[in-house]
Design a protein around this motif. Structure first.
Motif, PDB file in Angstrom:
ATOM      1  N   ILE A 111       0.762  16.111  -2.792  1.00 51.37           N
ATOM      2  CA  ILE A 111       0.736  15.358  -4.237  1.00 51.37           C
ATOM      3  C   ILE A 111      -0.659  15.791  -5.020  1.00 51.37           C
ATOM      4  O   ILE A 111      -0.561  15.985  -6.252  1.00 51.37           O
ATOM      5  N   LEU A 112      -1.719  15.460  -4.074  1.00 51.33           N
ATOM      6  CA  LEU A 112      -2.929  15.883  -5.019  1.00 51.33           C
ATOM      7  C   LEU A 112      -3.029  17.385  -5.535  1.00 51.33           C
ATOM      8  O   LEU A 112      -3.218  17.469  -6.690  1.00 51.33           O
ATOM      9  N   GLY A 113      -2.497  18.169  -4.789  1.00 56.24           N
ATOM     10  CA  GLY A 113      -2.501  19.623  -5.209  1.00 56.24           C
ATOM     11  C   GLY A 113      -1.501  19.638  -6.368  1.00 56.24           C
ATOM     12  O   GLY A 113      -1.669  20.191  -7.530  1.00 56.24           O
ATOM     13  N   ALA A 114      -0.256  18.921  -6.314  1.00 58.31           N
ATOM     14  CA  ALA A 114       0.484  18.760  -7.579  1.00 58.31           C
ATOM     15  C   ALA A 114      -0.202  18.361  -8.801  1.00 58.31           C
ATOM     16  O   ALA A 114       0.291  18.741  -9.876  1.00 58.31           O
ATOM     17  N   PHE A 115      -1.045  17.258  -8.678  1.00 57.33           N
ATOM     18  CA  PHE A 115      -1.834  16.807 -10.140  1.00 57.33           C
ATOM     19  C   PHE A 115      -3.027  17.608 -10.256  1.00 57.33           C
ATOM     20  O   PHE A 115      -3.259  17.508 -11.324  1.00 57.33           O
ATOM     21  N   LEU A 116      -3.351  18.491  -9.244  1.00 55.92           N
ATOM     22  CA  LEU A 116      -4.615  19.505  -9.686  1.00 55.92           C
ATOM     23  C   LEU A 116      -4.094  20.572 -10.428  1.00 55.92           C
ATOM     24  O   LEU A 116      -5.029  21.035 -11.250  1.00 55.92           O
ATOM     25  N   ILE A 117      -2.893  20.999 -10.250  1.00 55.77           N
ATOM     26  CA  ILE A 117      -2.310  22.223 -10.879  1.00 55.77           C
ATOM     27  C   ILE A 117      -2.298  22.326 -12.426  1.00 55.77           C
ATOM     28  O   ILE A 117      -2.767  23.173 -13.029  1.00 55.77           O
ATOM     29  N   PRO A 118      -2.124  21.228 -13.012  1.00 58.38           N
ATOM     30  CA  PRO A 118      -1.962  21.104 -14.551  1.00 58.38           C
ATOM     31  C   PRO A 118      -3.410  21.431 -14.910  1.00 58.38           C
ATOM     32  O   PRO A 118      -3.854  22.092 -15.992  1.00 58.38           O
ATOM     33  N   ILE A 119      -4.596  20.639 -14.214  1.00 63.30           N
ATOM     34  CA  ILE A 119      -5.740  20.915 -14.580  1.00 63.30           C
ATOM     35  C   ILE A 119      -6.191  22.520 -14.612  1.00 63.30           C
ATOM     36  O   ILE A 119      -6.969  23.077 -15.393  1.00 63.30           O
ATOM     37  N   LEU A 120      -5.817  22.988 -13.367  1.00 61.33           N
ATOM     38  CA  LEU A 120      -6.290  24.239 -13.079  1.00 61.33           C
ATOM     39  C   LEU A 120      -5.664  25.243 -13.973  1.00 61.33           C
ATOM     40  O   LEU A 120      -6.255  26.264 -14.349  1.00 61.33           O
ATOM     41  N   GLU A 121      -4.375  24.898 -14.483  1.00 66.64           N
ATOM     42  CA  GLU A 121      -3.580  25.989 -15.438  1.00 66.64           C
ATOM     43  C   GLU A 121      -4.440  25.760 -16.688  1.00 66.64           C
ATOM     44  O   GLU A 121      -4.328  26.770 -17.441  1.00 66.64           O
ATOM     45  N   ARG A 122      -4.901  24.577 -17.110  1.00 65.72           N
ATOM     46  CA  ARG A 122      -5.700  24.599 -18.342  1.00 65.72           C
ATOM     47  C   ARG A 122      -7.114  25.405 -18.171  1.00 65.72           C
ATOM     48  O   ARG A 122      -7.163  25.975 -19.233  1.00 65.72           O
ATOM     49  N   TRP A 123      -7.727  25.324 -17.119  1.00 69.08           N
ATOM     50  CA  TRP A 123      -9.091  26.021 -17.221  1.00 69.08           C
ATOM     51  C   TRP A 123      -9.271  26.998 -16.330  1.00 69.08           C
ATOM     52  O   TRP A 123     -10.214  27.854 -16.460  1.00 69.08           O
ATOM     53  N   PHE A 124      -8.622  26.990 -14.956  1.00 69.13           N
ATOM     54  CA  PHE A 124      -8.950  28.040 -14.217  1.00 69.13           C
ATOM     55  C   PHE A 124      -7.574  28.680 -13.534  1.00 69.13           C
ATOM     56  O   PHE A 124      -6.999  28.356 -12.503  1.00 69.13           O
ATOM     57  N   ARG A 125      -7.043  29.392 -14.528  1.00 70.39           N
ATOM     58  CA  ARG A 125      -5.482  30.053 -14.366  1.00 70.39           C
ATOM     59  C   ARG A 125      -5.653  30.755 -13.005  1.00 70.39           C
ATOM     60  O   ARG A 125      -4.599  31.021 -12.319  1.00 70.39           O
ATOM     61  N   LYS A 126      -6.811  31.390 -12.941  1.00 65.50           N
ATOM     62  CA  LYS A 126      -6.491  32.402 -11.530  1.00 65.50           C
ATOM     63  C   LYS A 126      -6.364  31.650 -10.084  1.00 65.50           C
ATOM     64  O   LYS A 126      -5.920  32.141  -9.272  1.00 65.50           O
ATOM     65  N   LEU A 127      -6.964  30.423 -10.330  1.00 60.68           N
ATOM     66  CA  LEU A 127      -6.979  29.678  -9.072  1.00 60.68           C
ATOM     67  C   LEU A 127      -5.679  29.049  -8.681  1.00 60.68           C
ATOM     68  O   LEU A 127      -5.288  28.632  -7.507  1.00 60.68           O
ATOM     69  N   LEU A 128      -4.519  29.151  -9.502  1.00 55.34           N
ATOM     70  CA  LEU A 128      -3.392  28.531  -9.543  1.00 55.34           C
ATOM     71  C   LEU A 128      -2.745  28.789  -8.162  1.00 55.34           C
ATOM     72  O   LEU A 128      -2.382  27.952  -7.300  1.00 55.34           O
ATOM     73  N   GLU A 129      -2.326  30.102  -8.014  1.00 51.90           N
ATOM     74  CA  GLU A 129      -1.451  30.453  -6.865  1.00 51.90           C
ATOM     75  C   GLU A 129      -2.404  30.379  -5.662  1.00 51.90           C
ATOM     76  O   GLU A 129      -1.624  29.983  -4.749  1.00 51.90           O
ATOM     77  N   PRO A 130      -3.673  30.859  -5.582  1.00 52.45           N
ATOM     78  CA  PRO A 130      -4.459  30.450  -4.128  1.00 52.45           C
ATOM     79  C   PRO A 130      -4.250  29.052  -3.613  1.00 52.45           C
ATOM     80  O   PRO A 130      -4.190  28.877  -2.679  1.00 52.45           O
ATOM     81  N   LEU A 131      -4.465  28.190  -4.819  1.00 49.00           N
ATOM     82  CA  LEU A 131      -4.297  26.945  -4.361  1.00 49.00           C
ATOM     83  C   LEU A 131      -2.877  26.553  -3.725  1.00 49.00           C
ATOM     84  O   LEU A 131      -2.803  25.853  -2.585  1.00 49.00           O
TER      85      LEU A 131
END
Lengths: 518, 489
Positions: free
Chosen positions: A14-34
């Motif tokens: 669930i934490l991962g799920a909530f982190l993803i919108p943040i990552l998508e906004r600022w760190f797009r490259k980290l999305l898939e590895p996460l």
């Protein structure tokens, strides 16, 4: 005994799920590895958890959320106030399965999603993906009925959105149909929980189970009202609700649309996991842990009813599948028939039957995921969806088609694929439970499966090479990106391995089934 | 473990062959021969152990629901010897026949894999193990049948699958019923499974029908034989090895196991199942013989002759008589050897002269004298005239049926001999007395097939000759196997 892993797995997801919108906004490259990282760690966690449960003397882990587990004696009724996470071997086993398939689906999504889903929706896709996994994992872990319902809805709501994620009209229509019918199931289940609470005064599964037993055995019926009828009514509501969720005939109508219109990794997740966890697994959870039908307090008619529903699904699902022209729709109908098999295994209410059902649940999950992912790989490469178009594809995409063939043979039940062994065990369970004629269903189902799977395999391999509908591959190009065919290859290998290797799985399932009889 | 090696080694080697790829021919052939020669040596090695009853069964996997269990008795040994030997010979023939063909990787992978599956069936100790390998064989033969990738091959392949998979489902249901009747024990028992004796007759008849139809598909009992002539569209080594030897013999092997190790002699007799099975066999023998008359293609003629001859074996087994059973069992070996020589000869004619239909054979004896000589010797053997091997088995079959007072059944063999002579005459007459047609490419000069194909043909022909003249290993083995099945000391 308990383990923090029980909380850690859904919370991480669930934490991962909530982190993803943040990552998508600022760190797009980290999305898939996460996403890959989270699903991988959850796979490791769940394996550790299963191993821990397997080694523990009671074969169950209890974790008391929100209060110290020494303080539980303070309670007036003797039952815990907070949420209890209670995971037995069967739950742990399904948990490993969920995280295994979702890990592979996450790898598969790496290349599949950018090609087939609008770019802006990538973050949404992964958020929902992780939420769905979290919901399903939670269902396997929990020992509290209301907690279970919440997680059930988390998984379902994410799945509605995932079906329609590519925004095409057909997919949206399928999602709405799916949502409407599923909402009906949710209502049934919610109402069932209400009645159960009314009858027992608790939502903790093991306490509810004791209360139900007391009510059924006491026989204090007044003229106007009896708790007994409440329990029967809630059992009926649960059966209807989970029946819709596991797409048994005649309430299967939503499944073929939803599962065939969704993106392929999601189809694999829906067909391989979601309908099993929110349908079949909850059948097992409620019938065996809560209502304890195996103790024989509900008469003979109930098992017969379950068996006949299972038999109808098993046969008619296959018959519908024969008529299909679209590959993924055919696979979806095949799921309906396999759900019937598993329900038959449950319907014996015997140890052997449940063992067979859980094993078939696992095997079918692996096989069907392999099939949907292969279908997705074919779509990725060629945009083909119809069975006629697959002519000669076996020569152009050998790895994908070989994996598809292995999994399809497993579905038909040809040894040494895993599907045969679970069907054999279901057949043996039928005999040991005294239902020899039921084993005909498995044979008939296998023959029907053979008709439509061999038709596809035949199209793939055995046509004149000169009249192929597939354009010749360009020189030097690989068949598929690794991230697409490696998950398929792993699944196909699992189909082969867990055939004769089903002994390993039985070592986990048998004690788990024994635990439910205690 | 020595029992399991002949099963697993070809399977492993088939994967190695697969890894060899399409190009590396030499390596592939080395693997191919390693597998088949290893199997043959292993079978020879365990032969004395089996004859002394010195070989314990092997339990490979034990769970509450199924065992994977292997056991070798003399019947298995008999079949294993002939299959493994002919596999080596056919490998050599195959290399010559399939030269410059397409998809050789798929072909040889499947061929090697089939050997493992066949050995698994032969060495299986219980119905479950047998069924697992039976279905494996079904699937692994499929790529061989459709090897030519023509429309006709695809149709034949689908027909084959429909027949054999339905048969497999019937066997599976039979397994379930046996499991229910015999209290969860499905191991083959000398003298039959004890749990079956007191059961409801209708269930037992159902069980008999299931197993007869299930195994009868592969054993090509009429009317379940139709896939076999169609499957002749496969390359000739496959028709020779699988559709005259391995696959069909596995079917009859299953029927023999059903009679003696599942039902048991006494129960079989009490339910009059022997009469029913004998009737089916008579229909098979005579029906196939008449259908063979209509054939215009050499390979299809041979296919019907196979159906015809397999009827002998099952008829011998259903007699429950020592002599007839010996005749039937020894006919498994002799028929395999003789029929494979006919297929080899037919294959050479097809491969090098492109002649498929019987009238095309005109004058072929001048071009291929050795091949045609072997063909004629093979025909004499199949028909069952002395001094060929076929004579010995037929004599035993007739003798056995006369001893149990079944002159009608005994006369079936004699009538069939006449019919067989009838349908084998046209190819021979065309070959020796027909005029060589003047189509381009044919000449009066001898042009035999290459040696790696001719030598296998000569070997099997010489064998069929010697086995007829000398009471030999097959005969001794069959005697012992018959005694073991009938539990005669």
């Amino acid at each position: 005994m308990g383990s923090h892993l029980q909380v850690l797995i859904p919370v991480t997801l669930i934490l991962g799920a909530f982190l993803i919108p943040i990552l998508e906004r600022w760190f797009r490259k980290l999305l898939e590895p996460l996403v890959i990282g989270i699903t991988f760690f959850c796979l490791i966690y769940s394996c550790l958890l299963l191993y821990g449960i397997y080694l523990s003397p009671l074969k169950v882990f209890q974790y008391f959320v929100g209060f110290s587990w020494n303080a539980k004696t303070l309670l007036i009724t003797g039952e815990p106030i907070g949420i209890v996470l209670q995971t037995d071997l069967i739950g742990g086993f399904i948990l490993v399965l969920i995280n295994f398939i979702s890990f592979l689906a996450a790898i598969y999504s790496l290349r599949y999603v950018p090609q087939n889903i609008p770019d802006g929706k990538k973050g949404v896709y992964y958020t929902l993906f992780l939420l769905m996994t979290a919901g399903m994992s939670g269902i396997c872990l929990t020992g509290d009925i209301f907690n279970l319902y919440v997680l059930f809805e988390v998984a379902n709501l994410s799945s509605y959105a995932l079906v329609s994620i590519d925004g095409e009209a057909e997919a949206v229509e399928a999602a709405i149909k799916y949502l409407l019918i599923s909402a009906l199931a949710s209502i049934f289940i919610f109402f069932g929980i209400g009645l159960l609470y009314g009858a027992t005064g608790t939502l903790n599964m093991s306490y509810a189970s004791n209360q139900i037993r007391k009510v059924l055995l006491s026989g204090h019926d007044t003229f106007l009202f009896s708790y007994r009828y409440l329990i029967f009514a809630s059992l009926a509501l649960f059966t209807a609700g989970f029946g819709i969720k596991s797409a048994l005939v005649p309430v299967h109508g939503w499944l073929p649309d939803a599962h065939s219109k969704a993106p392929s990794p999601i189809s694999a997740m829906l067909s391989g996991l979601l309908i099993k966890v929110t349908g079949i697994f909850l059948f097992i959870r409620f019938y065996f842990s809560v209502f304890r039908i195996q103790d024989g307090l509900y008469g003979d008619m109930f098992p017969a009813f379950i068996l006949s529903i299972g038999a109808i699904s098993a046969i008619s699902g296959s018959v519908f599948a024969i008529a299909q022209k679209n590959l993924k729709r055919m696979l979806a109908f095949s799921t309906v028939s396999q759900m019937g098999y598993i329900l038959i295994g449950i319907g014996f209410f015997s140890r052997d039957g449940l063992t067979g059902a859980v094993l078939h649940l696992f095997n079918h999950s692996v096989m069907k995921s392999a099939l949907f992912l292969s279908a997705g790989a074919i779509f990725y490469k060629t945009k083909f969806t119809r069975i006629d178009e697959l002519k000669g594809l076996g020569f152009k995409m050998p790895v994908t088609c070989a994996c598809f063939t292995i999994a399809a043979l497993g579905m038909v039940g040809i040894p040494p694929m895993s599907g045969f062994f679970s069907k054999w065990i279901l057949g043996i369970a039928a005999i040991r439970a005294g239902f020899l004629p039921v084993s005909i269903i498995f044979l008939l189902g296998s023959l029907l499966n053979a008709i439509y799977y061999f038709r596809v395999i035949g199209k793939m391999y055995f046509f004149n090479r000169d009249s192929l509908s597939v354009p010749a591959p360009e020189a030097g190009m690989r068949e598929l990106p690794e991230s697409i065919y490696i998950p398929i290859a792993i699944l196909a290998f699992a189909v082969l391995f867990f055939g004769l290797g089903s002994d390993i799985l039985l070592k986990i399932i048998r004690p788990g089934v024994e635990y439910l009889w205690k | 473990m020595i029992i399991f090696l002949p099963v697993i080694v070809p399977v492993i080697i088939s994967f190695l062959i697969f890894l060899c790829g399409e190009k590396r021919d030499k390596l592939r052939y080395i693997f191919l021969f390693t597998a088949s020669i290893f199997d043959f040596l292993a079978v020879i090695f365990i032969m004395p152990l089996v004859l002394k009853h010195d070989l314990p069964p092997l339990i490979l996997l034990h769970t509450t629901f199924f065992d994977l269990k292997f056991k070798v008795d003399i019947l298995s040994l008999l079949l294993a010897v002939v299959v493994t030997f002919l596999w080596i010979v056919t490998n050599s023939y195959s290399i010559g026949y399939m030269e410059k063909n397409h998809s050789l990787r798929r072909y040889y992978t499947a061929l090697a894999f089939c050997e493992g599956a066949v050995m698994g069936i032969i060495f299986a100790a219980d119905l479950f193990t047998l069924f697992v390998f039976y279905e494996l064989l079904t699937i692994s033969v499929f790529p061989l049948i459709i090897h030519e990738e023509t429309e006709e091959a695809a149709k034949a392949g689908i027909m084959y699958l429909v027949y054999t998979l339905s048969g497999g489902a019937m066997i599976l249901f039979g397994c379930f019923i046996t499991y229910a009747l015999n209290n969860g024990n499905i191991e083959f028992m000398p003298g039959g499974m004890p749990g079956l004796a007191g059961q409801n007759k209708i269930v037992l008849y159902l069980l008999f029908i299931l197993f007869t139809c299930g195994f009868g598909v592969k054993g090509a009992l009429v009317p379940l034989h139709a896939w076999l002539p169609r499957a002749m569209v496969a390359p000739t080594p496959i028709s020779a090895l699988l559709h005259a030897v391995a696959v069909v013999n596995v079917g009859t092997y299953g029927l023999i196991r059903m009679i003696y190790n599942i039902f048991g002699r006494d129960l079989f007799l009490r339910l009059h199942l022997n009469t029913i099975l004998a009737l089916v066999c008579v229909i098979t023998v005579l029906g196939a013989a008449f259908m063979a008359f209509k054939q215009r293609q050499l390979k299809k003629l041979l296919a019907y002759s196979t159906v015809n001859q397999l009827g002998y074996v099952v008829l011998g087994a259903s007699s429950l008589n020592y002599w007839a059973l010996t005749g039937g069992l020894v006919h498994i070996m002799y028929h395999s050897i003789m029929k494979i020589s006919l297929f080899y000869a037919a294959g050479m004619i097809i491969r090098f002269k492109g002649k498929i239909r019987i009238p095309q054979l005109s004058g072929i004896s001048k071009e291929m004298p050795v091949t045609m000589a072997c063909f004629v010797i093979g025909v004499i053997g199949i028909v069952g005239l002395p001094p060929m091997a076929g004579w010995l088995s037929k004599w035993n079959l007739v003798k056995g049926h006369l001893l149990i007072n079944e002159p009608v059944l005994a006369s079936v063999f004699l009538i069939n001999t006449v019919i067989e002579v009838g349908y084998f005459l046209p190819p021979i007459l065309y070959a020796y007395f027909g005029v060589l047609d003047e189509s381009p490419g044919s000449s009066e000069k001898t042009s035999e097939a290459p040696l790696n194909m001719l030598i296998p043909l000569v070997i099997v022909t010489v064998l069929s000759f010697t086995f007829g003249l000398f009471g030999s290993l097959p005969y001794v083995l069959s005697n012992k196997a018959a005694a073991e099945l009938l539990m005669i000391k």
